[in-house]
Design an enzyme around this catalytic site. Structure first.
Site, mmCIF file in Angstrom:
data_model
loop_
_atom_site.group_PDB
_atom_site.id
_atom_site.type_symbol
_atom_site.label_atom_id
_atom_site.label_comp_id
_atom_site.label_asym_id
_atom_site.label_seq_id
_atom_site.Cartn_x
_atom_site.Cartn_y
_atom_site.Cartn_z
ATOM 1 N N HIS A 68 48.177 19.836 10.681
ATOM 2 C CA HIS A 68 46.920 20.121 9.986
ATOM 3 C C HIS A 68 47.161 21.276 9.029
ATOM 4 O O HIS A 68 48.001 22.152 9.277
ATOM 5 C CB HIS A 68 45.832 20.513 10.982
ATOM 6 N N GLU A 70 45.535 23.976 8.474
ATOM 7 C CA GLU A 70 45.372 25.300 9.073
ATOM 8 C C GLU A 70 46.608 25.725 9.853
ATOM 9 O O GLU A 70 47.074 26.862 9.740
ATOM 10 C CB GLU A 70 44.168 25.331 10.027
ATOM 11 N N CYS A 98 39.129 21.783 13.656
ATOM 12 C CA CYS A 98 39.028 20.981 14.864
ATOM 13 C C CYS A 98 39.334 21.877 16.079
ATOM 14 O O CYS A 98 39.712 23.039 15.917
ATOM 15 C CB CYS A 98 40.014 19.822 14.790
ATOM 16 N N CYS A 101 42.890 23.507 15.911
ATOM 17 C CA CYS A 101 42.999 24.550 14.889
ATOM 18 C C CYS A 101 42.147 25.764 15.236
ATOM 19 O O CYS A 101 42.578 26.907 15.042
ATOM 20 C CB CYS A 101 42.629 23.989 13.522
#
Length: 171
Positions: A68, A70, A98, A101
């Site tokens: 991801h 992040e 999410c 993260c």
């Protein structure tokens, strides 16, 4: 960019700074979308408004469920600073993080999270869960939500709409 940006306004310097970094995150998200990944971009800024790291989603490109934006940006920033504690840093991301993260942001002791669009399906900062404020969090994460929310949301909606029209399976 196929989404519309609100016109620049005469706001205070703090908002202009947040807007500038979120614009960069939107550009990164665009590159992720063009590469076939969900368009999410992230930027880590350190003290003195210094760019430390930037990343876009790469799950499809890397075939890595943890890639991801992040997570990739946190790793880059930590590597660049030579430490895992990012307490003097700000993360700008186009979509509410999410659970994975949000957990990583707390573990990094991030100084501030700034995000664009809420994620009603998987958001773990305020939409579905609030991990930063939960009993399991050992770090109080300051959050500023909604910076350029409309363009961030539009970018995602357009990308998913185009994927559906092209007959791609759900992402």
């Amino acid at each position: 960019m196929p989404y519309t940006l609100p016109p620049p306004a005469l706001e205070d310097a703090t908002y202009r700074r947040h807007r500038r970094w979120m614009m960069r995150a939107l550009e990164l998200a665009e590159t992720a979308g063009e590469a076939g990944d969900v368009p999410v971009g992230a930027v880590v800024v350190g003290p003195q408004d210094r760019l430390l790291a930037e990343a876009a989603n790469r799950r499809e490109q890397d075939q890595d469920p943890t890639a991801h934006a992040e997570i990739l940006a946190l790793r880059q920033a930590s590597h660049r600073l030579g430490r895992w504690r990012l307490n003097q840093c700000t993360l700008y991301v186009t979509l509410e993080p999410c659970p994975m993260c949000a957990g990583a942001l707390g573990l990094s002791r991030l100084g501030l999270l700034v995000y664009g669009a809420d994620d009603p399906k998987a958001g773990a900062v305020r939409s579905c869960l609030n991990l930063p404020a939960s009993a399991c969090s050992n770090h109080h994460l300051p959050v500023l939500a909604g910076i350029l929310a409309d363009p961030c949301r539009q970018q995602l909606q357009i990308w998913f709409q185009n994927r559906r029209q092209a007959g791609h399976p759900s992402t």
